[in-house]
Write an enzyme that holds these catalytic residues in place. Structure first.
Site, PDB file in Angstrom:
ATOM      1  N   ARG A 168       0.811  -1.240   0.000  1.00  0.00           N
ATOM      2  CA  ARG A 168       0.000   0.000   0.000  1.00  0.00           C
ATOM      3  C   ARG A 168       0.841   1.286   0.000  1.00  0.00           C
ATOM      4  NH1 ARG A 168      -3.077  -3.069   3.752  1.00  0.00           N
ATOM      5  NH2 ARG A 168      -4.765  -4.096   2.640  1.00  0.00           N
ATOM      6  N   LYS A 222       3.226  11.101 -11.716  1.00  0.00           N
ATOM      7  CA  LYS A 222       2.345  10.223 -12.503  1.00  0.00           C
ATOM      8  C   LYS A 222       3.075   8.904 -12.706  1.00  0.00           C
ATOM      9  CE  LYS A 222      -0.641  13.157 -15.264  1.00  0.00           C
ATOM     10  NZ  LYS A 222      -0.984  13.595 -16.634  1.00  0.00           N
ATOM     11  N   GLU A 263       9.341  17.267 -25.515  1.00  0.00           N
ATOM     12  CA  GLU A 263       8.665  17.684 -24.272  1.00  0.00           C
ATOM     13  C   GLU A 263       9.178  19.057 -23.825  1.00  0.00           C
ATOM     14  OE1 GLU A 263       6.113  16.030 -23.133  1.00  0.00           O
ATOM     15  OE2 GLU A 263       6.369  13.874 -23.427  1.00  0.00           O
ATOM     16  N   LYS A 273       7.259  22.586 -15.070  1.00  0.00           N
ATOM     17  CA  LYS A 273       6.449  21.436 -14.661  1.00  0.00           C
ATOM     18  C   LYS A 273       6.130  21.510 -13.178  1.00  0.00           C
ATOM     19  CE  LYS A 273       5.241  16.764 -15.027  1.00  0.00           C
ATOM     20  NZ  LYS A 273       5.355  15.476 -15.672  1.00  0.00           N
ATOM     21  N   GLU A 291      -4.495  16.756 -11.613  1.00  0.00           N
ATOM     22  CA  GLU A 291      -5.031  17.067 -12.945  1.00  0.00           C
ATOM     23  C   GLU A 291      -6.539  17.325 -12.965  1.00  0.00           C
ATOM     24  OE1 GLU A 291      -2.948  15.060 -16.160  1.00  0.00           O
ATOM     25  OE2 GLU A 291      -4.784  15.141 -17.340  1.00  0.00           O
ATOM     26  N   ARG A 323      -3.114  21.136 -15.018  1.00  0.00           N
ATOM     27  CA  ARG A 323      -2.137  20.082 -15.349  1.00  0.00           C
ATOM     28  C   ARG A 323      -2.463  19.414 -16.678  1.00  0.00           C
ATOM     29  NH1 ARG A 323       0.933  15.587 -11.545  1.00  0.00           N
ATOM     30  NH2 ARG A 323       2.152  14.731 -13.269  1.00  0.00           N
ATOM     31  N   ASN A 357      -0.519  17.867 -21.271  1.00  0.00           N
ATOM     32  CA  ASN A 357      -0.784  16.805 -22.254  1.00  0.00           C
ATOM     33  C   ASN A 357      -0.932  17.355 -23.665  1.00  0.00           C
ATOM     34  OD1 ASN A 357      -0.786  14.611 -20.462  1.00  0.00           O
ATOM     35  ND2 ASN A 357      -2.761  15.281 -19.692  1.00  0.00           N
ATOM     36  N   HIS A 392      -0.566  15.155 -26.690  1.00  0.00           N
ATOM     37  CA  HIS A 392      -0.545  13.769 -26.214  1.00  0.00           C
ATOM     38  C   HIS A 392      -1.750  12.947 -26.665  1.00  0.00           C
ATOM     39  CE1 HIS A 392       2.822  15.180 -23.924  1.00  0.00           C
ATOM     40  NE2 HIS A 392       2.962  14.052 -23.260  1.00  0.00           N
ATOM     41  N   HIS A 442      -0.722   9.703 -28.161  1.00  0.00           N
ATOM     42  CA  HIS A 442      -1.068   8.387 -27.615  1.00  0.00           C
ATOM     43  C   HIS A 442      -1.781   7.536 -28.663  1.00  0.00           C
ATOM     44  CE1 HIS A 442      -0.873   9.830 -23.137  1.00  0.00           C
ATOM     45  NE2 HIS A 442       0.316   9.674 -23.684  1.00  0.00           N
ATOM     46  N   HIS A 494       7.854   7.751 -27.582  1.00  0.00           N
ATOM     47  CA  HIS A 494       6.811   8.605 -27.015  1.00  0.00           C
ATOM     48  C   HIS A 494       7.006  10.069 -27.452  1.00  0.00           C
ATOM     49  CE1 HIS A 494       3.973  10.240 -24.124  1.00  0.00           C
ATOM     50  NE2 HIS A 494       4.927  11.036 -23.664  1.00  0.00           N
TER      51      HIS A 494
HETATM   52  P1  NAD Z   1      12.566   4.952 -22.218  1.00  0.00           P
HETATM   53  O1  NAD Z   1      12.424   4.837 -20.764  1.00  0.00           O
HETATM   54  O2  NAD Z   1      12.099   3.833 -23.054  1.00  0.00           O
HETATM   55  O3  NAD Z   1      14.096   5.258 -22.535  1.00  0.00           O
HETATM   56  C1  NAD Z   1      14.484   5.403 -23.869  1.00  0.00           C
HETATM   57  C2  NAD Z   1      15.653   4.482 -24.246  1.00  0.00           C
HETATM   58  O4  NAD Z   1      16.864   5.047 -23.770  1.00  0.00           O
HETATM   59  C3  NAD Z   1      15.571   3.103 -23.654  1.00  0.00           C
HETATM   60  O5  NAD Z   1      16.069   2.178 -24.580  1.00  0.00           O
HETATM   61  C4  NAD Z   1      16.505   3.212 -22.457  1.00  0.00           C
HETATM   62  O6  NAD Z   1      16.997   1.962 -22.037  1.00  0.00           O
HETATM   63  C5  NAD Z   1      17.584   4.080 -23.010  1.00  0.00           C
HETATM   64  N1  NAD Z   1      18.361   4.848 -22.044  1.00  0.00           N
HETATM   65  C6  NAD Z   1      17.919   5.438 -20.922  1.00  0.00           C
HETATM   66  N2  NAD Z   1      18.883   6.199 -20.392  1.00  0.00           N
HETATM   67  C7  NAD Z   1      19.972   6.050 -21.186  1.00  0.00           C
HETATM   68  C8  NAD Z   1      21.275   6.601 -21.163  1.00  0.00           C
HETATM   69  N3  NAD Z   1      21.642   7.512 -20.252  1.00  0.00           N
HETATM   70  N4  NAD Z   1      22.147   6.218 -22.119  1.00  0.00           N
HETATM   71  C9  NAD Z   1      21.760   5.349 -23.094  1.00  0.00           C
HETATM   72  N5  NAD Z   1      20.528   4.822 -23.194  1.00  0.00           N
HETATM   73  C10 NAD Z   1      19.647   5.177 -22.237  1.00  0.00           C
HETATM   74  O7  NAD Z   1      11.813   6.248 -22.784  1.00  0.00           O
HETATM   75  P2  NAD Z   1      11.674   7.748 -22.241  1.00  0.00           P
HETATM   76  O8  NAD Z   1      11.593   8.579 -23.448  1.00  0.00           O
HETATM   77  O9  NAD Z   1      12.693   8.068 -21.212  1.00  0.00           O
HETATM   78  O10 NAD Z   1      10.256   7.718 -21.516  1.00  0.00           O
HETATM   79  C11 NAD Z   1       9.073   7.463 -22.235  1.00  0.00           C
HETATM   80  C12 NAD Z   1       8.048   6.954 -21.269  1.00  0.00           C
HETATM   81  O11 NAD Z   1       7.776   7.952 -20.296  1.00  0.00           O
HETATM   82  C13 NAD Z   1       6.725   6.623 -21.922  1.00  0.00           C
HETATM   83  O12 NAD Z   1       6.235   5.419 -21.405  1.00  0.00           O
HETATM   84  C14 NAD Z   1       5.820   7.762 -21.494  1.00  0.00           C
HETATM   85  O13 NAD Z   1       4.468   7.388 -21.418  1.00  0.00           O
HETATM   86  C15 NAD Z   1       6.377   8.097 -20.144  1.00  0.00           C
HETATM   87  N6  NAD Z   1       6.100   9.465 -19.697  1.00  0.00           N
HETATM   88  C16 NAD Z   1       5.624   9.617 -18.442  1.00  0.00           C
HETATM   89  C17 NAD Z   1       5.394  10.876 -17.956  1.00  0.00           C
HETATM   90  C18 NAD Z   1       4.953  11.064 -16.532  1.00  0.00           C
HETATM   91  O14 NAD Z   1       4.573  12.169 -16.165  1.00  0.00           O
HETATM   92  N7  NAD Z   1       5.012  10.039 -15.722  1.00  0.00           N
HETATM   93  C19 NAD Z   1       5.635  12.006 -18.756  1.00  0.00           C
HETATM   94  C20 NAD Z   1       6.137  11.797 -20.037  1.00  0.00           C
HETATM   95  C21 NAD Z   1       6.375  10.515 -20.506  1.00  0.00           C
HETATM   96  N1  GLY Z   2       3.370  14.456 -18.601  1.00  0.00           N
HETATM   97  C1  GLY Z   2       2.127  15.000 -18.178  1.00  0.00           C
HETATM   98  C2  GLY Z   2       1.995  15.204 -16.713  1.00  0.00           C
HETATM   99  O1  GLY Z   2       2.871  14.903 -15.958  1.00  0.00           O
HETATM  100  O2  GLY Z   2       0.976  15.659 -16.268  1.00  0.00           O
END
Ligand code: NAD
Ligand code: GLY
Length: 365
Positions: free
Chosen positions: A118, A140, A182, A224, A234, A238, A242, A245, A249, A262
């Protein structure tokens, strides 16, 4: 090192940004309460940065879990691997999880922390540009469902975010671009001066000039943090984060997770949202061209993938957390630096945007 604070009362936390932070055992230790720590990473990031992270955690009872790499693994099945590891190691409710990786690892680990016994504490160590400017900040967390992106999750804030900008040196070129999408988003939705700055400094960002990157990360995180402090769950402002997005998406789900990054899908989505804003008479043609040009200069797509029909695109867009009482709502632009969330647009204009996608804007970068 720059330190920003996300103000959320008792759940406020710092965002540390700078070089060499992975080795700062003092930073980590000051945010870990118990003895047990589990570092969650993936097969790409662990060989690069796990040893350095573990060296900074010597005083703790440390476990590691290395997951497969990719958006297609952001699933309930992978989440279960984290629970398996926590239970096998008999981790109690004082364990701290550490997410070492990009947004996929951050979202998965954060959701595991939100739900294991939890709720246990966690720390974000983002290693992609996208994760450093967006996903690690704001709490998130979650996983994808085959029918919709990020459809299962929780709002759950980390104890701190440690963004070591040195990790960006090993980031593949395409991932750098995804992070830039972003960053550009913040300029478009609420920070016009930052958009102007990005136009002037994009080449330095593409060349990974360290001070320029650090400034862009800090300014993005500041934007942010301000938004999340105002509307953590949100219910209002907030949603503007998006921007692009809902289109993005749809692209990610429609093509299959991982086909487009992404950030790439968001970049195309922002171009489409800007195009629709222009068709509605809200932004000028000159502003539309500026937006599309900057996104294309960042070597990002500015149009939807041709393989998705307009009908399929529309169907995918209706699986979105902003849909209310069956009505599609989109984040659109009133000008560069001002966005609104609205369901008040003519549906035929949206169809026109999807149909014309790519014909009035520079070729796919
Ligand atoms: P990812 O986590 O897939 O990383 C991208 C690639 O880079 C992967 O292959 C990873 O292994 C590699 N990598 C990571 N760090 C590295 C480094 N320093 N050197 C070499 N390779 C490295 O993708 P991302 O773009 O970081 O994140 C995308 C994800 O984040 C999506 O799932 C998206 O929905 C999510 N997201 C979440 C939020 C949120 O608010 N929580 C906001 C935006 C995106
Ligand atoms: N990436 C959108 C949010 O964090 O609200």
């Amino acid at each position: 090192m720059q330190t920003l604070k996300l103000e959320l009362g008792a759940r406020s936390y710092p965002i540390y940004i700078g070089g060499g932070l992975l080795s700062r055992s003092d930073l980590l230790a000051s945010h870990i309460g118990g003895k047990q720590v589990m570092v969650v990473s993936n097969v790409t990031v662990a060989p690069l940065y796990l040893d350095q992270t573990l060296a900074a955690l010597k005083e703790f009872e440390c476990y590691t879990l290395v997951l497969p790499d990719g958006e297609q693994y952001k699933t309930l099945d992978t989440l279960n691997l984290i629970f398996d590891a926590l239970l096998q190691k008999r981790c109690d409710r004082h364990v701290t999880l550490i997410a070492l990786g990009g947004g996929v690892i951050g979202d998965l680990t954060g959701f595991a922390a939100a739900t294991y016994q939890r709720g246990v504490p966690y720390i974000q160590i983002p290693t992609t540009l996208l994760a450093q400017v967006d996903s690690s900040v704001g709490g998130k967390t979650g996983v994808n469902h085959p029918l919709g992106k990020n459809m299962i999750g929780a709002f759950y804030q980390p104890r701190c975010v440690i963004a070591d900008t040195d990790t960006l040196r090993t980031l593949p070129e395409r991932e750098l671009g995804a992070g830039l999408a972003e960053i550009i988003k913040y300029g478009l939705i609420r920070d016009r001066a930052f958009f102007d700055w990005l136009e002037a400094n994009l080449d330095k960002l593409l060349a990974r000039d360290a001070p320029t990157l650090a400034y862009a990360i800090e300014r993005s995180c500041r934007n942010k943090a301000e938004v999340v402090a105002e509307d953590e769950r949100e219910s209002g402002v907030r949603a503007l984060l998006n921007f692009g997005h809902t289109f993005g998406h749809a692209i990610e789900t429609g093509l299959g997770y991982g086909a487009w990054l992404h950030g790439e899908a968001v970049a195309a989505g922002m171009s489409l949202a800007a195009d629709l804003s222009h068709r509605l008479g809200w932004i000028t043609s000159a502003d539309l061209q500026r937006i599309v040009r900057l996104i294309a200069r960042a070597r990002l797509p500015v149009a939807a993938p041709a393989v998705l029909s307009v009908e399929r695109f529309m169907e995918l867009m209706t699986v979105d957390k902003k849909v209310q009482a069956g009505k599609l709502r989109l984040v659109l632009l009133k000008s560069i630096g001002e966005a609104v969330l609205t369901g008040d647009f003519a549906a035929d204009k949206l169809i026109e945007t999807l149909r014309q996608s790519g014909s009035n804007i520079p070729a796919h970068a």
